[in-house]
Design a protein around this motif. Structure first.
Motif, PDB file in Angstrom:
ATOM      1  N   PRO A  45      39.851  39.943  43.386  1.00 34.56           N
ATOM      2  CA  PRO A  45      39.224  39.169  44.467  1.00 34.56           C
ATOM      3  C   PRO A  45      37.813  39.628  44.834  1.00 34.56           C
ATOM      4  O   PRO A  45      37.015  38.831  45.341  1.00 34.56           O
ATOM      5  CB  PRO A  45      40.198  39.385  45.641  1.00 34.56           C
ATOM      6  CG  PRO A  45      41.515  39.663  44.996  1.00 34.56           C
ATOM      7  CD  PRO A  45      41.180  40.454  43.776  1.00 34.56           C
ATOM      8  N   PHE A  46      37.480  40.882  44.586  1.00 34.97           N
ATOM      9  CA  PHE A  46      36.146  41.365  44.925  1.00 34.97           C
ATOM     10  C   PHE A  46      35.069  40.711  44.067  1.00 34.97           C
ATOM     11  O   PHE A  46      33.939  40.504  44.505  1.00 34.97           O
ATOM     12  CB  PHE A  46      36.075  42.883  44.770  1.00 34.97           C
ATOM     13  CG  PHE A  46      36.921  43.634  45.758  1.00 34.97           C
ATOM     14  CD1 PHE A  46      36.587  43.670  47.103  1.00 34.97           C
ATOM     15  CD2 PHE A  46      38.074  44.288  45.351  1.00 34.97           C
ATOM     16  CE1 PHE A  46      37.365  44.359  48.017  1.00 34.97           C
ATOM     17  CE2 PHE A  46      38.861  44.981  46.252  1.00 34.97           C
ATOM     18  CZ  PHE A  46      38.515  45.020  47.592  1.00 34.97           C
ATOM     19  N   PHE A  47      35.410  40.395  42.811  1.00 41.64           N
ATOM     20  CA  PHE A  47      34.430  39.838  41.880  1.00 41.64           C
ATOM     21  C   PHE A  47      34.428  38.312  41.869  1.00 41.64           C
ATOM     22  O   PHE A  47      33.480  37.697  41.395  1.00 41.64           O
ATOM     23  CB  PHE A  47      34.697  40.355  40.468  1.00 41.64           C
ATOM     24  CG  PHE A  47      34.913  41.836  40.409  1.00 41.64           C
ATOM     25  CD1 PHE A  47      33.914  42.702  40.812  1.00 41.64           C
ATOM     26  CD2 PHE A  47      36.120  42.376  39.982  1.00 41.64           C
ATOM     27  CE1 PHE A  47      34.100  44.072  40.783  1.00 41.64           C
ATOM     28  CE2 PHE A  47      36.314  43.751  39.948  1.00 41.64           C
ATOM     29  CZ  PHE A  47      35.300  44.602  40.351  1.00 41.64           C
ATOM     30  N   ALA A  48      35.501  37.710  42.401  1.00 44.46           N
ATOM     31  CA  ALA A  48      35.650  36.254  42.347  1.00 44.46           C
ATOM     32  C   ALA A  48      34.451  35.487  42.898  1.00 44.46           C
ATOM     33  O   ALA A  48      34.033  34.477  42.314  1.00 44.46           O
ATOM     34  CB  ALA A  48      36.936  35.836  43.058  1.00 44.46           C
ATOM     35  N   PRO A  49      33.825  35.926  44.023  1.00 44.50           N
ATOM     36  CA  PRO A  49      32.688  35.159  44.550  1.00 44.50           C
ATOM     37  C   PRO A  49      31.490  35.095  43.607  1.00 44.50           C
ATOM     38  O   PRO A  49      30.656  34.190  43.731  1.00 44.50           O
ATOM     39  CB  PRO A  49      32.327  35.917  45.837  1.00 44.50           C
ATOM     40  CG  PRO A  49      33.573  36.629  46.235  1.00 44.50           C
ATOM     41  CD  PRO A  49      34.213  37.019  44.941  1.00 44.50           C
TER      42      PRO A  49
END
Length: 300
Positions: A45-49
């Motif tokens: 989730p940290f890299f998803a954006p």
């Protein structure tokens, strides 16, 4: 000979992760880039954006992009993530856990180095089921690589040529345990070691590297001196695994040696400057202890 950049194995800050791929897109001559969180699903989730922007930048630069699946799928949430990844139609999926194959039935895909392809029959099995690329496990000797490549004339055969060698994956998080934390409340402590945490023996000798749930070698694979033998063996691509160093420079060193602008000795000197204090190894390729570094193989 082509070059691929493997997925980032470590827990880098999201902005560092994004900017790394932006630089690879803008400055690197690598042909293929594997992207995605493959070690720990909690990090994703940290890299998803930043994922959409990174994919767009890489494609605009003419890179072939593969989406990597998790190495170890053990929870329902991870099974759903793997199924959703397999349904992505815009990119080739690289399979790192055999459970991903069910969702990719009948579709073209790639096989990552975490799938045990140790002989020709296994290679053919995967090729017949849609594998267009196979990155072989890093512990294979040259003789096995040559035999597998000969059996797969229509698939791209790739070897792991640079980076700490992935050795094992576990359901237990070593980083959390060392810091007396539970895996479910790990506080993402692995981000304190962007190049992994070195594990010493009781004799205080550097031995392995810990990366969350993953165990890697302490030595850094470097097949720069074996490129001629790998070409003759039918290898079509070299995989360079991201480390916390100038990976654009690493790619260019390998490119210069492959294209004859630099010899292996000069290339190794440049790599030593780019990644100081790294202990290089190529023992697996020579059929020796993996941490050892041998002279170049003589093509036959």
């Amino acid at each position: 000979m082509q070059f691929s950049l493997g997925p980032i194995l470590y827990n880098w800050a999201p902005e560092q992760w994004r900017d790394f791929y932006f630089r690879i897109a803008d400055e690197s001559s690598v042909d293929t880039v594997v992207i995605g969180e493959i070690v720990c699903s909690k990090r994703a989730p940290f890299f998803a954006p930043h994922l959409a922007a990174v994919l767009e930048r890489l494609q605009a630069a003419g890179k072939q992009v593969l989406l990597g699946s998790l190495i170890l799928v053990s929870q329902r949430r991870e099974r759903r993530q793997t199924e959703e990844l397999a349904q992505t139609s815009d990119f080739l999926v690289e399979v790192n856990d055999i459970t991903c194959l069910k969702s990719l039935a009948g579709r073209a895909h790639a096989i990552g180095p975490f799938i045990n392809v140790y002989n020709e029959a296994t290679g053919v099995f995967h090729a017949e089921r849609g594998a267009r690329r196979l990155c072989l496990p890093p512990e294979l000797p040259l003789s096995s690589i040559a035999a597998i490549a000969a059996a797969l004339p229509h698939a791209m055969v790739e070897v792991f040529a640079f980076g700490r060698v992935p050795l094992a994956i576990s359901a237990r998080c070593y980083h959390a345990r060392i810091h007396k934390l539970h895996k479910d409340n790990c506080r993402f402590i692995c981000d304190k070691n962007p190049d992994g945490l070195v594990l010493n023996t009781l004799a205080n000798e550097e031995f392995l590297t810990i990366n969350g749930v993953q165990t890697l070698s302490h030595s850094v694979a470097n097949l720069l001196g074996d490129i001629d033998a790998l070409k003759l063996a039918g290898v079509g691509s070299l995989r360079l695994s991201p480390q916390d160093c100038d990976m654009v420079g690493v790619v260019e060193v390998f490119r210069d040696v492959v294209e004859g602008r630099e010899d292996a000795n000069g290339g190794n000197l440049r790599l030593s400057r780019i990644y100081p204090h790294a202990a290089f190894s190529n023992g697996f390729l020579h059929g020796k202890a993996g941490f050892s570094y041998m002279g170049p193989l003589v093509p036959t």
